[in-house]
Design an enzyme around this catalytic site. Structure first.
Site, mmCIF file in Angstrom:
data_model
loop_
_atom_site.group_PDB
_atom_site.id
_atom_site.type_symbol
_atom_site.label_atom_id
_atom_site.label_comp_id
_atom_site.label_asym_id
_atom_site.label_seq_id
_atom_site.Cartn_x
_atom_site.Cartn_y
_atom_site.Cartn_z
ATOM 1 N N SER A 25 0.757 -1.250 -0.126
ATOM 2 C CA SER A 25 0.147 -0.029 0.085
ATOM 3 C C SER A 25 0.844 1.227 -0.016
ATOM 4 C CB SER A 25 -0.886 0.067 1.142
ATOM 5 O OG SER A 25 -1.519 1.374 1.460
ATOM 6 N N ASN A 73 9.563 8.486 4.402
ATOM 7 C CA ASN A 73 8.255 9.183 3.904
ATOM 8 C C ASN A 73 7.459 9.699 4.829
ATOM 9 O OD1 ASN A 73 5.350 7.876 3.507
ATOM 10 N ND2 ASN A 73 6.984 6.150 3.878
ATOM 11 N N ILE A 75 4.041 10.930 3.987
ATOM 12 C CA ILE A 75 3.089 11.371 2.913
ATOM 13 C C ILE A 75 1.626 11.708 3.553
ATOM 14 C CG2 ILE A 75 1.660 10.792 1.034
ATOM 15 C CD1 ILE A 75 4.466 11.021 0.579
ATOM 16 N N GLY A 76 1.352 11.017 4.826
ATOM 17 C CA GLY A 76 0.260 11.247 5.648
ATOM 18 C C GLY A 76 -0.978 10.973 4.940
ATOM 19 N N ASN A 103 -6.752 -1.018 1.194
ATOM 20 C CA ASN A 103 -5.907 -0.469 2.425
ATOM 21 C C ASN A 103 -6.859 0.944 3.212
ATOM 22 O OD1 ASN A 103 -4.178 1.632 4.009
ATOM 23 N ND2 ASN A 103 -2.928 -0.415 4.151
ATOM 24 N N CYS A 134 0.159 3.372 10.365
ATOM 25 C CA CYS A 134 0.711 4.377 9.697
ATOM 26 C C CYS A 134 1.379 5.316 10.924
ATOM 27 C CB CYS A 134 -0.190 5.205 9.100
ATOM 28 S SG CYS A 134 0.384 6.492 8.146
ATOM 29 N N ASN A 196 4.943 -2.506 8.893
ATOM 30 C CA ASN A 196 4.484 -1.109 8.322
ATOM 31 C C ASN A 196 6.012 -0.463 8.396
ATOM 32 O OD1 ASN A 196 3.868 1.513 7.073
ATOM 33 N ND2 ASN A 196 1.818 0.987 8.036
ATOM 34 N N GLY A 221 12.560 0.324 2.988
ATOM 35 C CA GLY A 221 13.646 -0.230 2.008
ATOM 36 C C GLY A 221 14.321 -1.185 2.583
#
Length: 311
Positions: A25, A73, A75-76, A103, A134, A196, A221
Site C-alpha cells: 500500500s 516518507n 505522505i500522511g 488499505n 501508519c 509497516n 527499503g
C-alpha cells in the site's frame, strides 16, 4: 509448480492468490497507471493506496528523503476519499483478474467500520487491509496498532461490518509484536501483514533542519529488511492465520527469506520507486528459484526456517 496461496481460510470468505507476490500500500498508487507499464495481472494481488472516508491532502512538503539503503516518507495518507474511489476506480478494478485489496484508515473505530460497510459488495474489491500502523499521522494509525485492545476493537468492528476478508497491517513500533498479532487474530482477522515502516529521521547539515516537514518519518527499503524479517518470524510462530511479509523486498531471494520465516505472501513496496516493474521481477526470480530448487508447491517453503523452533 504450484505458487497459489489461500490468504483467507474462513469458509465464508475466500481470498486465493495465484502467487504470493503482492504490491504494498502507498507504493503502487491504485495500480491503474502501472497497468500501462507491465502486466500487473500476473501478480498475486494489488494493494491500493490508503483510503479514508473523505479526501485528504496529506502532510506538508518536503515529505520524502532518501537514506542509505532506503527512504523516509511522511505522505500522511493523501488520497481521493471513498466516494471518488468507488465511482472512478472500483469499476476499473472490476474488469481485472488480479484481486485488489483496499488499505483503509479511520480516525476512530467507528470510521473503520463505516469504511468497511460501504466497501462491502463493491465490485472490484477483494479484501480489506486495516492500517493500524501508519506512523505519519497525529490521530489514528499507529496508535491503534500499539495497543492490543484497540487493535482487537478495530478488527472486530470491521469483521462484523463486512463480508470481505480482513487483513490487519501491524506496526513495528512496539516492544513485542506477538500480543498485538494474537489480539488481531482472536478478534477475527483472516491474515496479518508484518510490517509497516519504522520511525526514522534525517537532518540536512547545511540547513540544520530535518529533511522532512514532520521531523519523524517512516523508514522503508532494504535497510529495514532484517528487522521486518525477525518480526515475521516471531509473528508466524505465534499465530495460525497467514502472515504477509513486508519490508525491503527487492528480489526473489528476499521473498524466499520471508517465506522461509513463515510468511505466506510478500508485499513489494519501496523497490517500485526505483523500478516500477520490481514486483514482477520479484515474482519471476521467485519462480526461477522454485524451478532450480525443485519446489513443487510454495507451501514447501512457508515456515521452513521455523520448523522445530521451540518457544
Amino acid at each position: 509448480m504450484d505458487l497459489a496461496i489461500e490468504l483467507a481460510r474462513d469458509s465464508k470468505r475466500s481470498l486465493r492468490l495465484r502467487n504470493p507476490v503482492m504490491t504494498a500500500s502507498g507504493t503502487f498508487s491504485n495500480g491503474t497507471e502501472l497497468a500501462k507499464v507491465f502486466d500487473i495481472q500476473r501478480l498475486g494481488a494489488i494493494v491500493s493506496k490508503g483510503l479514508t472516508l473523505k479526501p485528504r491532502q496529506g502532510n506538508p512538503t518536503p515529505r520524502i528523503a532518501e537514506t542509505p539503503a532506503g527512504m523516509l516518507n511522511s505522505i500522511g495518507f493523501q488520497n481521493m476519499g471513498l466516494s471518488r474511489l468507488v465511482r472512478d476506480i472500483c469499476p476499473i478494478w472490476a474488469t481485472w483478474d488480479v484481486p485488489v485489496i483496499i488499505n483503509i484508515l479511520g480516525d476512530t473505530v467507528g470510521e473503520f467500520a463505516t469504511l468497511a460497510s460501504k466497501l462491502d459488495a463493491v465490485p472490484g474489491v477483494a479484501a480489506l487491509e486495516l492500517n493500524v500502523s501508519c506512523p505519519n499521522l497525529d490521530v489514528g494509525g499507529m496508535e491503534f496498532g500499539q495497543d492490543p485492545q484497540l487493535t482487537a476493537d478495530v478488527t472486530a468492528a470491521v469483521v462484523s461490518s463486512t463480508t470481505l476478508p480482513v487483513i490487519v497491517k501491524l506496526t513495528p513500533q512496539v516492544t513485542d509484536i506477538v500480543p498485538i498479532a494474537r489480539a488481531a487474530e482472536e478478534a477475527g482477522a483472516h491474515a496479518l501483514c508484518v510490517t509497516n515502516s519504522f520511525l526514522g529521521m534525517a537532518i540536512d547539515v547545511r540547513t540544520r533542519r530535518p529533511r522532512t516537514a514532520r521531523p519523524a518519518a517512516g523508514l522503508t527499503g532494504p535497510a529495514i529488511r532484517p528487522l521486518a524479517l525477525r518480526l515475521v518470524y516471531e509473528t508466524a510462530a505465534a499465530v495460525t492465520v497467514p502472515v504477509i511479509g513486508c519490508g525491503g523486498i527487492e528480489s526473489g531471494r528476499d521473498a524466499v527469506e520471508y517465506l522461509l520465516a513463515g510468511a505466506s505472501a510478500v508485499q513489494v513496496g519501496t523497490a517500485s520507486y526505483r523500478d516500477p516493474c520490481a514486483p514482477l521481477t520479484v515474482l519471476e526470480e521467485l519462480e526461477t528459484y522454485c524451478r532450480e530448487q525443485g519446489v513443487g508447491s510454495i507451501e514447501e517453503l512457508i515456515g521452513a526456517a521455523n520448523a522445530g523452533a521451540s518457544d
